[in-house]
Design a protein around this motif. Sequence first.
Motif, PDB file in Angstrom:
ATOM      1  N   ALA A 153      21.120  45.050  38.349  1.00  0.00           N
ATOM      2  CA  ALA A 153      20.337  44.029  38.791  1.00  0.00           C
ATOM      3  C   ALA A 153      20.488  44.076  40.427  1.00  0.00           C
ATOM      4  O   ALA A 153      19.775  43.272  40.945  1.00  0.00           O
ATOM      5  N   ASP A 154      20.978  45.061  40.993  1.00  0.00           N
ATOM      6  CA  ASP A 154      20.955  45.325  42.589  1.00  0.00           C
ATOM      7  C   ASP A 154      21.348  44.259  43.202  1.00  0.00           C
ATOM      8  O   ASP A 154      20.666  43.964  44.399  1.00  0.00           O
ATOM      9  N   MET A 155      22.133  43.054  42.984  1.00  0.00           N
ATOM     10  CA  MET A 155      22.958  42.020  43.605  1.00  0.00           C
ATOM     11  C   MET A 155      23.933  42.614  44.630  1.00  0.00           C
ATOM     12  O   MET A 155      24.661  43.358  44.517  1.00  0.00           O
ATOM     13  N   SER A 156      24.050  41.494  45.633  1.00  0.00           N
ATOM     14  CA  SER A 156      24.705  41.930  46.884  1.00  0.00           C
ATOM     15  C   SER A 156      26.203  41.127  46.221  1.00  0.00           C
ATOM     16  O   SER A 156      26.167  40.312  45.264  1.00  0.00           O
ATOM     17  N   TYR A 157      27.285  41.386  46.792  1.00  0.00           N
ATOM     18  CA  TYR A 157      28.530  40.989  46.383  1.00  0.00           C
ATOM     19  C   TYR A 157      28.437  39.607  46.288  1.00  0.00           C
ATOM     20  O   TYR A 157      29.046  38.729  45.449  1.00  0.00           O
ATOM     21  N   GLU A 158      27.674  38.904  47.436  1.00  0.00           N
ATOM     22  CA  GLU A 158      27.720  37.291  47.776  1.00  0.00           C
ATOM     23  C   GLU A 158      27.033  36.804  46.846  1.00  0.00           C
ATOM     24  O   GLU A 158      27.258  35.746  46.363  1.00  0.00           O
ATOM     25  N   ASP A 159      25.861  37.343  46.397  1.00  0.00           N
ATOM     26  CA  ASP A 159      24.979  36.898  45.198  1.00  0.00           C
ATOM     27  C   ASP A 159      25.719  36.963  43.932  1.00  0.00           C
ATOM     28  O   ASP A 159      25.478  36.039  43.148  1.00  0.00           O
ATOM     29  N   ILE A 160      26.407  37.959  43.553  1.00  0.00           N
ATOM     30  CA  ILE A 160      27.378  37.992  42.367  1.00  0.00           C
ATOM     31  C   ILE A 160      28.208  36.885  42.450  1.00  0.00           C
ATOM     32  O   ILE A 160      28.337  36.211  41.477  1.00  0.00           O
ATOM     33  N   ALA A 161      28.976  36.415  43.399  1.00  0.00           N
ATOM     34  CA  ALA A 161      29.912  35.661  43.652  1.00  0.00           C
ATOM     35  C   ALA A 161      29.270  34.164  43.420  1.00  0.00           C
ATOM     36  O   ALA A 161      30.110  33.273  42.685  1.00  0.00           O
ATOM     37  N   THR A 162      28.121  33.960  44.058  1.00  0.00           N
ATOM     38  CA  THR A 162      27.293  32.864  43.681  1.00  0.00           C
ATOM     39  C   THR A 162      27.113  32.758  42.205  1.00  0.00           C
ATOM     40  O   THR A 162      27.222  31.565  41.633  1.00  0.00           O
ATOM     41  N   THR A 163      26.369  33.557  41.897  1.00  0.00           N
ATOM     42  CA  THR A 163      26.001  33.676  40.437  1.00  0.00           C
ATOM     43  C   THR A 163      27.008  33.366  39.558  1.00  0.00           C
ATOM     44  O   THR A 163      26.809  32.527  38.380  1.00  0.00           O
ATOM     45  N   LEU A 164      28.239  33.925  39.635  1.00  0.00           N
ATOM     46  CA  LEU A 164      29.278  33.761  38.710  1.00  0.00           C
ATOM     47  C   LEU A 164      30.226  32.624  39.004  1.00  0.00           C
ATOM     48  O   LEU A 164      31.044  32.219  38.268  1.00  0.00           O
ATOM     49  N   GLY A 165      30.026  32.301  40.140  1.00  0.00           N
ATOM     50  CA  GLY A 165      31.156  30.971  40.548  1.00  0.00           C
ATOM     51  C   GLY A 165      32.351  31.520  40.998  1.00  0.00           C
ATOM     52  O   GLY A 165      33.426  30.663  40.509  1.00  0.00           O
ATOM     53  N   ILE A 166      32.543  32.713  41.402  1.00  0.00           N
ATOM     54  CA  ILE A 166      33.895  33.097  41.747  1.00  0.00           C
ATOM     55  C   ILE A 166      33.873  33.618  43.190  1.00  0.00           C
ATOM     56  O   ILE A 166      32.879  33.903  43.826  1.00  0.00           O
ATOM     57  N   SER A 168      33.928  36.106  46.519  1.00  0.00           N
ATOM     58  CA  SER A 168      33.398  37.322  46.804  1.00  0.00           C
ATOM     59  C   SER A 168      34.720  38.519  46.576  1.00  0.00           C
ATOM     60  O   SER A 168      34.515  39.565  46.089  1.00  0.00           O
ATOM     61  N   LYS A 169      35.980  38.079  47.196  1.00  0.00           N
ATOM     62  CA  LYS A 169      36.645  39.000  46.939  1.00  0.00           C
ATOM     63  C   LYS A 169      37.431  39.423  45.425  1.00  0.00           C
ATOM     64  O   LYS A 169      37.719  40.528  45.123  1.00  0.00           O
ATOM     65  N   THR A 170      37.143  38.373  44.743  1.00  0.00           N
ATOM     66  CA  THR A 170      37.236  38.793  43.014  1.00  0.00           C
ATOM     67  C   THR A 170      36.306  39.804  42.587  1.00  0.00           C
ATOM     68  O   THR A 170      36.280  40.300  41.865  1.00  0.00           O
ATOM     69  N   VAL A 171      35.028  39.216  43.043  1.00  0.00           N
ATOM     70  CA  VAL A 171      33.848  40.264  42.741  1.00  0.00           C
ATOM     71  C   VAL A 171      34.349  41.778  43.052  1.00  0.00           C
ATOM     72  O   VAL A 171      34.046  42.691  42.101  1.00  0.00           O
ATOM     73  N   LYS A 172      34.706  41.975  44.483  1.00  0.00           N
ATOM     74  CA  LYS A 172      34.932  43.373  44.778  1.00  0.00           C
ATOM     75  C   LYS A 172      36.277  43.741  43.984  1.00  0.00           C
ATOM     76  O   LYS A 172      36.242  44.944  43.712  1.00  0.00           O
TER      77      LYS A 172
END
Length: 192
Positions: A153-166, A168-172
């Motif tokens: 879906a080509d999302m940024s780390y920040e957008d993934i974090a917002t989407t998942l509610g976690i 950004s460090k957890t996303v990484k």
Amino acid sequence: MGKLTNFFERAVYLDQDGADLAAVRRCLDGDRAAFEELVLRYQRPLFNVALRLLGRYDEASDATQNAFIKAYGHLETFDATQRFFSWIYRILRNECLNALRGKRTFEPLSDGVLGADRPADTIEDVERQRAVQQAVMSLDIDYREVIALRHFADMSYEDIATTLGIPSKTVKSRLYTARQRLAESLSAWKVR
């Protein structure tokens, strides 16, 4: 001819907050056609993520359709301070998790979904695609989800974090772990 990929030329959900909010407001004011804008904008990226989470075209299609139906039915609960994509993604994620709960074993994608119907594909290409799909499907849902959002879906780390509610460090961290596990699973392809 351009290269065929699962990726979009640009991220479809990043610059749409104002248009999404306007469509939601029109829909809540009785304009049922306004929801169609949202469906057209997000159907493909949501389906692609669902396909990567579930591994089957029919299940991904059902989950995506159910997510839109539930979103429409609960549109009044949408928080206008949040992104519409994040909200509907959470609905889709729950649909996918419900489908996975009833599913015990992995069934690989059909050749048509993998793209074997394109004449330029070799047997090795199809085998590699199948190996990648199996490796992705073998990941825990938390890792599979961040891989799907980042790479399909080509999302940024920040957008993934917002989407998942976690955070950004957890996303990484999840992406790093998922990539390491995928590299382990696919190490046999490095020597070919």
